[in-house]
Scaffold this motif. Structure first.
Motif, PDB file in Angstrom:
ATOM      1  N   TRP A  59       0.841  -1.183   0.000  1.00 30.95           N
ATOM      2  CA  TRP A  59       0.000   0.000   0.000  1.00 30.95           C
ATOM      3  C   TRP A  59       0.882   1.241   0.000  1.00 30.95           C
ATOM      4  CZ3 TRP A  59      -4.731  -1.118  -1.139  1.00 30.95           C
ATOM      5  CH2 TRP A  59      -5.351  -2.247  -0.625  1.00 30.95           C
TER       6      TRP A  59
ATOM      7  N   ARG B  32      -4.087   1.436   7.820  1.00 38.63           N
ATOM      8  CA  ARG B  32      -4.624   0.073   7.931  1.00 38.63           C
ATOM      9  C   ARG B  32      -3.963  -0.691   9.082  1.00 38.63           C
ATOM     10  NH1 ARG B  32      -7.238  -2.052   3.051  1.00 38.63           N
ATOM     11  NH2 ARG B  32      -7.527  -0.327   1.590  1.00 38.63           N
TER      12      ARG B  32
ATOM     13  N   ARG C 177     -11.378  -8.717   9.947  1.00 37.53           N
ATOM     14  CA  ARG C 177     -11.652  -7.885   8.767  1.00 37.53           C
ATOM     15  C   ARG C 177     -10.522  -6.882   8.528  1.00 37.53           C
ATOM     16  NH1 ARG C 177     -14.511  -2.987   7.996  1.00 37.53           N
ATOM     17  NH2 ARG C 177     -15.453  -2.830   5.916  1.00 37.53           N
TER      18      ARG C 177
ATOM     19  N   TRP D 189      -7.682  -8.760   7.118  1.00 41.17           N
ATOM     20  CA  TRP D 189      -7.944  -9.120   5.723  1.00 41.17           C
ATOM     21  C   TRP D 189      -7.574  -7.966   4.790  1.00 41.17           C
ATOM     22  CZ3 TRP D 189      -9.501 -13.760   3.737  1.00 41.17           C
ATOM     23  CH2 TRP D 189      -9.914 -13.780   2.420  1.00 41.17           C
ATOM     24  N   ARG D 190      -7.732  -6.730   5.277  1.00 41.53           N
ATOM     25  CA  ARG D 190      -7.442  -5.541   4.463  1.00 41.53           C
ATOM     26  C   ARG D 190      -6.032  -5.013   4.715  1.00 41.53           C
ATOM     27  NH1 ARG D 190      -9.990  -1.371   6.062  1.00 41.53           N
ATOM     28  NH2 ARG D 190     -10.280  -0.343   4.055  1.00 41.53           N
TER      29      ARG D 190
ATOM     30  N   PRO E 156      -2.251  -6.050   0.377  1.00 42.47           N
ATOM     31  CA  PRO E 156      -2.901  -6.214  -0.925  1.00 42.47           C
ATOM     32  C   PRO E 156      -2.987  -7.679  -1.337  1.00 42.47           C
ATOM     33  CG  PRO E 156      -1.263  -4.457  -1.005  1.00 42.47           C
ATOM     34  CD  PRO E 156      -1.083  -5.166   0.295  1.00 42.47           C
ATOM     35  N   ASP E 157      -1.942  -8.449  -0.996  1.00 43.64           N
ATOM     36  CA  ASP E 157      -1.943  -9.881  -1.250  1.00 43.64           C
ATOM     37  C   ASP E 157      -1.815 -10.604   0.085  1.00 43.64           C
ATOM     38  OD1 ASP E 157      -1.933  -9.694  -4.162  1.00 43.64           O
ATOM     39  OD2 ASP E 157       0.096  -8.899  -3.896  1.00 43.64           O
TER      40      ASP E 157
ATOM     41  N   LYS F  75      -4.388 -11.961   1.964  1.00 43.13           N
ATOM     42  CA  LYS F  75      -5.419 -11.438   2.855  1.00 43.13           C
ATOM     43  C   LYS F  75      -5.693 -12.388   4.015  1.00 43.13           C
ATOM     44  CE  LYS F  75      -7.686  -8.868  -0.883  1.00 43.13           C
ATOM     45  NZ  LYS F  75      -7.294  -7.537  -0.374  1.00 43.13           N
TER      46      LYS F  75
ATOM     47  N   GLY G  12      -3.077 -12.101   6.619  1.00 42.60           N
ATOM     48  CA  GLY G  12      -3.236 -10.903   7.435  1.00 42.60           C
ATOM     49  C   GLY G  12      -4.290 -11.075   8.508  1.00 42.60           C
ATOM     50  N   ALA G  13      -5.426 -11.731   8.171  1.00 43.50           N
ATOM     51  CA  ALA G  13      -6.472 -11.956   9.164  1.00 43.50           C
ATOM     52  C   ALA G  13      -5.976 -12.853  10.290  1.00 43.50           C
ATOM     53  CB  ALA G  13      -7.701 -12.559   8.485  1.00 43.50           C
TER      54      ALA G  13
END
Length: 503
Positions: free
Chosen positions: A186, A194, A236, A239-240, A243-244, A246, A249-250
């Motif tokens: 990002w 984020r 959530r 998840w954001r 960019p890849d 996801k 990340g969660a």
């Protein structure tokens, strides 16, 4: 805001100013005084807005850049409010036609170190040096100085620029893994935002579960539901987060949330996360955050209007007189004077600190003001006339609430002392005032001893408040009144409680 000052947001605003040449010049001068660059000016009906504005010979449209503190959401409204208030203070007829946030975020670029490629290639050709070649490159053995940023090809071109003679020898090595495709990142501000959201939501389940562990059974399910909702929002946010990857990340954010829960219970213990502890923690964090958001936006005029009177009030009123005020109120509840207590200056200072700590609830008002400014609330914008009203209300609240809390504190302390006197138990101390039980022995006949209060009865204990100079200050638990005797007419014999008799 002066030119070159710090700011969080930039807003492009088109302002129509009416009134002729003098008013146009006055408006432009006011905009520049606020630190808002004037990018362009056009007669009404011309320029970027074109015929969207009705042509008028006495109107001019200015394109200015408003720079302000606060969050991105609502900054266009905040900029419009500031322009309207500046125009009102200058008695100008000005209208905000259009406002839009200028968003400029920076790419997250990979960094590269310039190296001697020829030495690197020679090392790879040598069998006995090949094993250590990669380790030597990471350690910086082949670095020749210089740093470039960007994609791999661009970084190599930048390293070889202006050095055509050494092109074959020049190479670059990555300092991070962001150059690998298809990994993307990002932009800087978006990535920070984020990540911050992910951390905040990771804390919510930890706090909710801590409160559920100490809540009454009837309300535990509410905290458990809040923990579940926080876990969903944390997943959530994770998840954001990238960019890849996801799902990765969660899972990462949920693991961080679990770590916060375990670490909180381990560090604070089972008694640390009580509802009262969480309440005061949130209160303190909220007040500190709000005050910081307020202070970081202050101009010199607001420092003079807010900080200097507050500091003077705290230094002079609180630290110099607050301790004596608390002791005077405590003495008044016992029908005594402040001189009868004769408290040392150290304890007066400690009492003043106690009084200052009572101001925490008053600070909620300016803290909320700081949050309101950060969120561009209309009433909190600089230049709003209600700011003067708020200044007066805060200082009135400061005086009123502090006086009420001080009266309540001293009243409860005095009542505890009186209750202990009635029961004959050990009385509580109050900032250097330590009452104790004693038997009074007179050196002359009772009738010849001057004093104040009810007649002395040497057969029962009295509560010794203090000995001030040549005066003994006692409390009579039967008459519920103070007694004062000359110190040279009696001597005192300590006793453990007031339930027995003096023999």
């Amino acid at each position: 805001m002066a030119q070159g000052a710090r700011y969080d947001q930039r807003v492009r605003v088109f302002v129509e100013v009416r009134g002729g040449q003098r008013d146009w010049e006055e408006a432009k001068e006011r905009f520049l005084q606020q630190g808002w660059p004037v990018r362009a000016e056009h007669p009404a009906g011309q320029g970027p807005l074109g015929n969207a504005v009705d042509p008028s010979p006495d109107s001019r449209v200015y394109e200015i850049e408003v720079r302000l503190f606060g969050i991105a959401k609502g900054c266009d409204r905040g900029a419009a409010d500031r322009i309207r208030k500046v125009a009102r203070s200058a008695r100008l007829e000005a209208y905000v036609l259009r406002a839009e946030r200028i968003h400029r975020d920076r790419e997250t670029r990979s960094r590269w170190r310039v190296i001697d490629g020829q030495r690197r290639r020679d090392a790879l050709h040598s069998p006995w040096r090949r094993f250590f070649a990669n380790w030597a490159m990471v350690r910086g053995s082949y670095d020749v100085g210089g740093l470039t940023t960007g994609p791999a090809r661009q970084a190599l071109r930048l390293a070889r620029a202006e050095n055509p003679a050494t092109t074959a020898r020049t190479a670059v090595r990555p300092l991070d893994g962001m150059w690998k495709d298809p990994v993307r990142r990002w932009p800087e501000e978006e990535g920070t935002r984020r990540a911050l959201h992910a951390v905040i939501w990771a804390l919510v389940p930890a706090a909710a579960l801590a409160l559920a562990a100490h809540a009454v059974p009837a309300s535990q399910w509410l905290w458990i539901l809040l923990a579940l909702a926080g876990a969903v929002q944390a997943a959530r946010a994770g998840w954001r987060l990238f960019p890849d990857g996801k799902a990765m990340g969660a899972v990462l954010v949920l693991l961080v949330s679990g770590f916060f829960t375990a670490a909180g219970r381990g560090l604070l213990g089972s008694e640390g996360w009580t509802p009262s502890t969480m309440y005061y923690t949130v209160l303190v964090l909220g007040v500190v955050t709000g005050l910081w958001l307020l202070v970081r936006q202050w101009t010199w005029g607001e420092w003079v209007g807010w900080a200097i009177p507050l500091v003077v009030t705290l230094l002079i009123s609180s630290f110099v007189a607050a301790g004596s005020v608390l002791h005077a109120l405590y003495a008044d509840e016992l029908d005594l004077s402040a001189g009868d207590l004769d408290v040392p200056p150290l304890w007066q200072f400690v009492a003043s600190l106690k009084l200052v700590s009572m101001l925490a609830y008053v600070l909620v008002v300016p803290a909320w003001w700081g949050i309101a400014r950060h969120r561009h609330h209309y009433y909190a914008a600089p230049g709003e006339r209600t700011n003067i009203v708020l200044h007066a209300l805060v200082f009135v609240a400061l005086l009123t609430i502090t006086a009420g809390i001080a009266l309540d504190s001293t009243s409860k302390a005095a009542e505890r002392t009186k209750a202990a006197a009635e029961r004959g138990t050990e009385p509580p101390a109050y900032f250097g005032v330590a009452p104790s039980w004693t038997c009074v022995r007179t050196t002359t006949a009772l009738g010849s001893i001057p004093g104040e209060g009810p007649a002395l009865n040497p057969d029962r204990p009295y509560l010794l408040i203090n000995v001030v100079g040549s005066t003994i200050v006692l409390w009579d638990p039967v008459a519920d009144e103070p007694v004062k005797l000359p110190a040279n007419k009696a001597w005192l014999e300590p006793t453990e409680s007031g339930k027995g008799t003096c023999t």
